[in-house]
Design an enzyme around this catalytic site. Structure first.
Site, PDB file in Angstrom:
ATOM      1  N   ASP A 162      43.784  81.359  20.214  1.00  0.00           N
ATOM      2  CA  ASP A 162      43.743  80.767  19.534  1.00  0.00           C
ATOM      3  C   ASP A 162      44.302  81.697  18.184  1.00  0.00           C
ATOM      4  O   ASP A 162      44.191  82.979  17.716  1.00  0.00           O
ATOM      5  CB  ASP A 162      42.489  80.698  19.152  1.00  0.00           C
ATOM      6  N   ASP A 166      40.018  73.226  28.504  1.00  0.00           N
ATOM      7  CA  ASP A 166      39.328  74.331  28.024  1.00  0.00           C
ATOM      8  C   ASP A 166      38.945  74.838  28.691  1.00  0.00           C
ATOM      9  O   ASP A 166      37.727  74.137  29.479  1.00  0.00           O
ATOM     10  CB  ASP A 166      39.228  74.338  26.318  1.00  0.00           C
TER      11      ASP A 166
END
Length: 433
Positions: free
Chosen positions: A339, A279
């Site tokens: 997200d 990430d």
């Protein structure tokens, strides 16, 4: 580099659309009419975290990172794109009367594709990557959207048992952010998490694959790594602020930092981890002074190669928050949207931020990348009762060919949520979208 005009085309106010391709996973991507105002960052921190930091967009200008396409309205699409993944120019279009003038801050290729925008994007994507087959990836379960950074080893064990009880076919359990003591201190468990070995052993002992989250190129100012190895940081690189701290960048060109990075992933692999969610990868491509004089994209790609060396050739590398074109050929799965969140709209109004709306819009705009560059990750299915517009989010996931992953605490699902999760947890499509 400064921007240089590289072409122009006539435009029609009613029919012309401009497709902006965003820099990284979370950067908004889509097609816009000439009178539209494309998404832009809400503040300077979001510019760093979710857009391309070094090329903010002037008012009244369209901008794509590595690709800008114009659907002219006459049956064709004009594309200006990067020559390959190692050079990724920003490409702009500004309106001057009845013309769009195209400029770029680096070399570009220009070509025209007959047909609609979808066909042009698929043709372009086919030409940017070496042909590769992508086997079906089984579905997963992820800790993040149910437990956030307060996850414990007991949460993993509880959901393993519930997945079996309810017939949820999650082949891999992904331990996301929250297990680690600090951003950069990946092998040190957070006090209160419990035992990392216990959680991973329970996953692999159930016959499932184990996955783990890291942000391999970030170093939080509160971490042990930051204080013990300041020489391992990219001088002058600022990765923004998250986790209530400033963020530095690991210099993968420094021999000590490179050895450390390989060691971290080799250690996880020895613990049975085969799926690595990587990430905040944008940090690896930030500008700054490195131990070795590499340009940021080359340094980023070297960093991913070091991760692969430690994780092993058969491991699954899963990019997120990652520069898109520079990742071609180096990751197996790629997040292609911001997200998801339990809310429909982002709190800031900026669709690069977590929300169902932003994830749907950018995920749909990048569906054409699936099984061409990697397996797409549209983000997790969350359908517990308090999730806004959960039927619409489930429909979006059902319409993609990409990775299917549930991230609800299984105990929180109602009958509809359980049935929907059970139905949608299927392997990825192997044919391009």
């Amino acid at each position: 580099m400064s921007f240089v005009d590289v072409g122009e085309i006539r435009c029609d106010q009613a029919r012309t659309r401009v497709f902006e391709h965003g820099w990284q996973s979370w950067s908004p991507t889509g097609a816009y009419g000439l009178g539209d105002l494309p998404p832009r960052p809400a503040d300077e921190t979001i510019q760093i975290l979710c857009y391309r930091p070094e090329t903010p967009v002037p008012d009244g200008v369209f901008q794509g990172e590595g690709l800008l396409a114009v659907e002219t309205g006459d049956g064709g699409v004009e594309l200006w794109s990067a020559p390959g993944p190692l050079q990724v120019p920003s490409v702009r279009a500004r309106r001057e009367g009845d013309r769009l003038v195209i400029s770029a801050d680096g070399p570009v290729r220009h070509h025209r594709v007959e047909g609609d925008l979808g066909r042009a994007l698929r043709t372009w994507a086919d030409g940017m990557a070496e042909p590769r087959t992508f086997p079906a990836v089984p579905p997963m379960w992820c800790t993040w959207y149910g437990y956030w950074d307060k996850v414990t080893d007991n949460d993993v064990l509880e959901n393993l048992a519930l997945a079996d009880r309810h017939g949820l076919t999650a082949d891999m359990f992904l331990l996301d952010d929250g297990y680690e003591a600090g951003i950069g201190d990946w092998l040190d468990p957070r006090p209160g998490f419990g035992s990392l070995a216990r959680a991973l052993d329970a996953v692999t002992g159930s016959g499932r694959r184990a996955g783990i989250w890291t942000a391999p190129f970030l170093v939080g100012h509160d971490s042990r790594l930051f204080h013990e190895h300041p020489d391992w940081l990219v001088d002058g690189a600022y990765a923004g602020r998250m986790w209530n701290q400033e963020l530095a960048v690991l210099d993968v060109t420094h021999p000590g930092a490179a050895e450390h990075l390989v060691h971290v992933f080799a250690t996880f692999a020895a613990m049975g981890v085969t799926h690595f969610k990587l990430d905040y990868l944008y940090a690896g491509a930030l500008a700054g002074r490195r131990h070795e004089d590499l340009d940021p994209i080359a340094a980023y790609r070297r960093g991913l190669e070091l991760v692969r060396r430690g994780a092993g050739p058969e491991a699954t590398l899963h990019g997120c928050g990652a520069p898109m074109l520079p990742s071609i050929g180096l990751v197996d799965i790629m997040r292609v949207s911001p997200d998801i969140a339990p809310t429909l709209h982002p709190r800031s109004g900026d669709i690069s931020q977590p929300s169902q709306l932003g994830a749907r819009l950018t995920g749909a705009a990048r569906e054409f990348l699936h099984a061409r560059w990697w397996v797409n990750d549209p983000d997790c299915l969350i359908v517990r009762p308090e999730v806004e517009a959960r039927q619409e989010w489930a429909a979006h996931i059902e319409g993609t060919g990409g990775l299917r992953g549930s991230s609800d605490p299984i105990a929180a699902l109602d009958d509809w949520g359980l049935a929907t999760t059970r139905r949608l947890l299927v392997p990825t499509a192997t044919d391009p979208s």
